[in-house]
Scaffold this motif. Structure first.
Motif, PDB file in Angstrom:
ATOM      1  N   SER A  40       0.943  -1.184   0.016  1.00  0.00           N
ATOM      2  CA  SER A  40       0.062  -0.040   0.119  1.00  0.00           C
ATOM      3  C   SER A  40       0.917   1.195   0.091  1.00  0.00           C
ATOM      4  N   TYR A  41       0.332   2.393  -0.498  1.00  0.00           N
ATOM      5  CA  TYR A  41       1.122   3.583  -0.604  1.00  0.00           C
ATOM      6  C   TYR A  41       0.187   4.766  -0.537  1.00  0.00           C
ATOM      7  N   TYR A  42       0.736   5.776   0.205  1.00  0.00           N
ATOM      8  CA  TYR A  42       0.098   7.291   0.474  1.00  0.00           C
ATOM      9  C   TYR A  42       0.931   8.389   0.520  1.00  0.00           C
ATOM     10  N   ASP A  43       0.543   9.396  -0.086  1.00  0.00           N
ATOM     11  CA  ASP A  43       1.451  10.450  -0.195  1.00  0.00           C
ATOM     12  C   ASP A  43       0.571  11.742   0.091  1.00  0.00           C
ATOM     13  N   SER A  44       1.171  12.912   0.559  1.00  0.00           N
ATOM     14  CA  SER A  44       0.413  13.998   0.650  1.00  0.00           C
ATOM     15  C   SER A  44      -0.059  14.743  -0.666  1.00  0.00           C
ATOM     16  N   ILE A  45       0.415  14.213  -1.521  1.00  0.00           N
ATOM     17  CA  ILE A  45       0.165  14.952  -3.158  1.00  0.00           C
ATOM     18  C   ILE A  45      -1.201  14.068  -3.632  1.00  0.00           C
ATOM     19  N   ILE A  46      -1.096  12.759  -3.656  1.00  0.00           N
ATOM     20  CA  ILE A  46      -2.218  12.279  -4.333  1.00  0.00           C
ATOM     21  C   ILE A  46      -3.240  12.010  -3.282  1.00  0.00           C
ATOM     22  N   ARG A  47      -2.868  12.013  -1.862  1.00  0.00           N
ATOM     23  CA  ARG A  47      -3.876  11.950  -0.859  1.00  0.00           C
ATOM     24  C   ARG A  47      -5.019  10.727  -0.841  1.00  0.00           C
ATOM     25  N   THR A  48      -4.422   9.635  -1.546  1.00  0.00           N
ATOM     26  CA  THR A  48      -5.354   8.517  -1.487  1.00  0.00           C
ATOM     27  C   THR A  48      -4.416   7.131  -1.352  1.00  0.00           C
ATOM     28  N   GLU A  49      -4.877   6.245  -0.379  1.00  0.00           N
ATOM     29  CA  GLU A  49      -4.371   5.056  -0.005  1.00  0.00           C
ATOM     30  C   GLU A  49      -4.637   4.005  -1.289  1.00  0.00           C
ATOM     31  N   THR A  50      -3.528   3.745  -1.955  1.00  0.00           N
ATOM     32  CA  THR A  50      -3.599   2.842  -3.024  1.00  0.00           C
ATOM     33  C   THR A  50      -2.816   1.518  -2.792  1.00  0.00           C
ATOM     34  N   PRO A  51      -3.450   0.361  -3.490  1.00  0.00           N
ATOM     35  CA  PRO A  51      -2.730  -0.960  -3.506  1.00  0.00           C
ATOM     36  C   PRO A  51      -1.488  -0.844  -4.457  1.00  0.00           C
ATOM     37  N   ARG A  52      -0.422  -1.968  -4.028  1.00  0.00           N
ATOM     38  CA  ARG A  52       0.562  -1.955  -4.735  1.00  0.00           C
ATOM     39  C   ARG A  52       1.073  -3.433  -5.094  1.00  0.00           C
ATOM     40  N   GLN A  53       0.038  -4.193  -4.913  1.00  0.00           N
ATOM     41  CA  GLN A  53      -0.005  -5.561  -5.146  1.00  0.00           C
ATOM     42  C   GLN A  53      -1.481  -5.984  -5.809  1.00  0.00           C
ATOM     43  N   ASP A  54      -1.503  -6.970  -6.776  1.00  0.00           N
ATOM     44  CA  ASP A  54      -2.836  -7.066  -7.374  1.00  0.00           C
ATOM     45  C   ASP A  54      -3.588  -8.088  -6.429  1.00  0.00           C
ATOM     46  N   MET A 100      -3.541  -7.548  -3.153  1.00  0.00           N
ATOM     47  CA  MET A 100      -4.304  -6.636  -2.188  1.00  0.00           C
ATOM     48  C   MET A 100      -5.511  -6.259  -2.672  1.00  0.00           C
ATOM     49  N   ALA A 101      -5.350  -5.623  -4.142  1.00  0.00           N
ATOM     50  CA  ALA A 101      -6.484  -4.959  -4.721  1.00  0.00           C
ATOM     51  C   ALA A 101      -7.530  -5.916  -4.704  1.00  0.00           C
ATOM     52  N   ASN A 102      -7.199  -7.297  -5.250  1.00  0.00           N
ATOM     53  CA  ASN A 102      -8.383  -8.226  -5.533  1.00  0.00           C
ATOM     54  C   ASN A 102      -9.222  -8.730  -4.252  1.00  0.00           C
ATOM     55  N   ASN A 103      -8.299  -8.635  -3.094  1.00  0.00           N
ATOM     56  CA  ASN A 103      -9.058  -9.139  -1.636  1.00  0.00           C
ATOM     57  C   ASN A 103      -9.412  -8.135  -0.907  1.00  0.00           C
ATOM     58  N   GLU A 104      -9.133  -6.702  -0.859  1.00  0.00           N
ATOM     59  CA  GLU A 104      -9.729  -5.656  -0.177  1.00  0.00           C
ATOM     60  C   GLU A 104     -10.564  -4.693  -1.058  1.00  0.00           C
ATOM     61  N   GLY A 105     -11.862  -4.514  -0.621  1.00  0.00           N
ATOM     62  CA  GLY A 105     -12.705  -3.713  -1.527  1.00  0.00           C
ATOM     63  C   GLY A 105     -12.758  -2.135  -0.977  1.00  0.00           C
ATOM     64  N   SER A 106     -13.198  -1.395  -1.746  1.00  0.00           N
ATOM     65  CA  SER A 106     -13.122  -0.068  -1.703  1.00  0.00           C
ATOM     66  C   SER A 106     -13.279   0.511  -0.159  1.00  0.00           C
ATOM     67  N   ASP A 107     -14.168  -0.148   0.631  1.00  0.00           N
ATOM     68  CA  ASP A 107     -14.401   0.320   2.065  1.00  0.00           C
ATOM     69  C   ASP A 107     -12.891   0.337   2.639  1.00  0.00           C
ATOM     70  N   TYR A 108     -12.301  -0.599   2.527  1.00  0.00           N
ATOM     71  CA  TYR A 108     -10.872  -0.785   3.041  1.00  0.00           C
ATOM     72  C   TYR A 108     -10.162   0.265   2.659  1.00  0.00           C
ATOM     73  N   TRP A 109      -9.886   0.668   1.439  1.00  0.00           N
ATOM     74  CA  TRP A 109      -9.117   1.593   0.844  1.00  0.00           C
ATOM     75  C   TRP A 109      -9.695   3.112   1.385  1.00  0.00           C
ATOM     76  N   GLU A 110     -10.806   3.211   1.458  1.00  0.00           N
ATOM     77  CA  GLU A 110     -11.349   4.399   1.816  1.00  0.00           C
ATOM     78  C   GLU A 110     -11.114   4.748   3.170  1.00  0.00           C
ATOM     79  N   SER A 111     -11.248   3.695   4.088  1.00  0.00           N
ATOM     80  CA  SER A 111     -10.761   3.812   5.485  1.00  0.00           C
ATOM     81  C   SER A 111      -9.200   4.328   5.971  1.00  0.00           C
ATOM     82  N   GLN A 112      -8.555   3.398   4.845  1.00  0.00           N
ATOM     83  CA  GLN A 112      -7.010   3.602   5.018  1.00  0.00           C
ATOM     84  C   GLN A 112      -6.728   5.072   4.445  1.00  0.00           C
ATOM     85  N   THR A 113      -7.465   5.459   3.581  1.00  0.00           N
ATOM     86  CA  THR A 113      -7.225   6.894   3.042  1.00  0.00           C
ATOM     87  C   THR A 113      -7.430   7.908   4.113  1.00  0.00           C
TER      88      THR A 113
END
Length: 367
Positions: free
Chosen positions: A52-66, A68-81
């Motif tokens: 996973s990756y986040y920075d103060s420019i993109i301001r969004t938590e994003t997956p860095r492995q397929d 992770m993206a395939n097993n965690e839904g939008s709710d997970y990434w929104e909460s992590q953001t």
């Protein structure tokens, strides 16, 4: 000041744990004084592979492995953001606090928090850690055995007293490192087991740039970093005139490692030299005997600027972050630094409310 750029590649870091040991680590980095660069960056890693990756420019938590993206839904990434948004504000406040503690105004300054856990899937043994650094040095470290904070710097003593006195937060940190983190680590390892636990035998070659150059034993194409490359002479371990190279990451997700032997041709022709490669991931040993027929070389290359067969691997970078600093590794035993007085304290910024971290990361505090 020891500041460097850490290139976190989409295919993994240049360091990993053994085949039986799995790790979940997080790295939070806040910077000031670096133009055109994110002031805050987070990266999550499983077995040193970024997930996973986040920075103060993109301001969004994003997956860095397929996986992770395939097993965690939008709710997970929104909460992590949301979590990273709140953590960013805490870290910006902390860097201002520490600049005041160290009587600093301008210049480049970096605060980093590293924490996580490890689990041996063979023995069941687990461990956890959390530590902070500032401008290339340890600032404060958590001792999981004594459940106290260690302050190597006088400027950290005020933080130690403050954090040690919050016993509820201490207990929360302990529970995260010893229980919650392990639970999530096991879940992530299960998500990515087909990728994280691959085992492929290494390809081993003997390389030499010119007849007078060292002979290099080069192992490549393996997935576990716990590969040991050594030289033997007449059946005995040989360490004289041997230089260990770094383990490097290939662009296909595998690793490579080289060990250089400086020896004259007449010496290795009159004695039996062997390169031995031990791969713990597949429990197998590979041997190359040093003979003229086994050496691969580019002696016929006429360009004097040719670097030869041993070249650094160029990788496609998916992530680039400031790794803040290289801080010295400490043991997790208590040090004597806590006896220093707290005269270096400075006015602290207003404490920001913490977002519910939903047990994915430990709650953070201002210093």
């Amino acid at each position: 000041m020891k500041v460097f750029i850490l290139l976190i590649m989409g295919i993994g870091l240049l360091h990993s744990v053994s085949a039986a040991t799995h790790s979940l680590h997080y790295v939070y980095t806040a910077t000031s004084g670096i133009p055109d660069f994110p002031e805050f960056v987070t990266v999550g890693l499983v077995n040193r592979e970024p997930i996973s990756y986040y920075d103060s420019i993109i301001r969004t938590e994003t997956p860095r492995q397929d996986w992770m993206a395939n097993n965690e839904g939008s709710d997970y990434w929104e909460s992590q953001t949301q979590i990273s948004n709140g953590t960013e504000q805490t870290f910006k406040a902390n860097i201002d606090i520490l600049k005041q503690r160290f009587n600093q105004t301008g210049g480049v300054h970096v605060v980093q928090n590293m924490y996580g856990c490890e689990w041996d899937d063979e023995t069941g043994v687990t461990d956890g850690f959390e530590q902070y650094g500032y401008d290339g040095e340890d600032f404060i470290l958590f001792d999981l055995k004594t459940l106290t904070w260690i302050a190597p710097k006088p400027q950290a003593v005020i933080t130690k007293y403050k954090w040690d006195n919050d016993r509820g937060w201490i207990e929360q940190t302990k529970n995260y490192l010893t229980q919650t983190c392990i639970e999530w680590l096991k879940k992530y390892v299960d998500y990515g087991k087909s990728s994280l636990m691959r085992t492929v035998p290494p390809s081993v070659s003997l390389l030499q740039k010119t007849p007078s150059s060292p002979v290099t034993c080069h192992a490549t194409g393996f997935y576990t970093r716990e590969v040991i490359v050594t030289w033997k002479k007449d059946g005995q371990d040989h360490h004289e005139d041997v230089e260990m190279g770094e383990t490097l990451h290939n662009d296909d997700g595998t690793f490579q490692k080289s060990v250089h032997l400086t020896v004259k041709p007449e010496e290795w022709k009159n004695n039996k030299y062997q390169c031995v490669v031990q791969d713990s991931g597949i429990n197998e040993v590979f041997i190359k005997v040093l003979t003229e027929d086994e050496i691969e070389t580019n002696w016929d290359v006429k360009d004097p600027n040719t670097t030869g067969l041993i070249t650094a691997v160029v990788v496609t970078l998916l992530l680039v972050i400031v790794a803040a600093f290289i801080w010295k590794k400490k043991t997790r035993q208590a040090s004597g630094g806590a006896s220093t007085s707290s005269n270096n304290s400075a006015p602290e910024a207003q404490v920001l409310s913490q977002i519910n971290r939903q047990f994915l990361t430990p709650a953070l505090k201002q210093m």
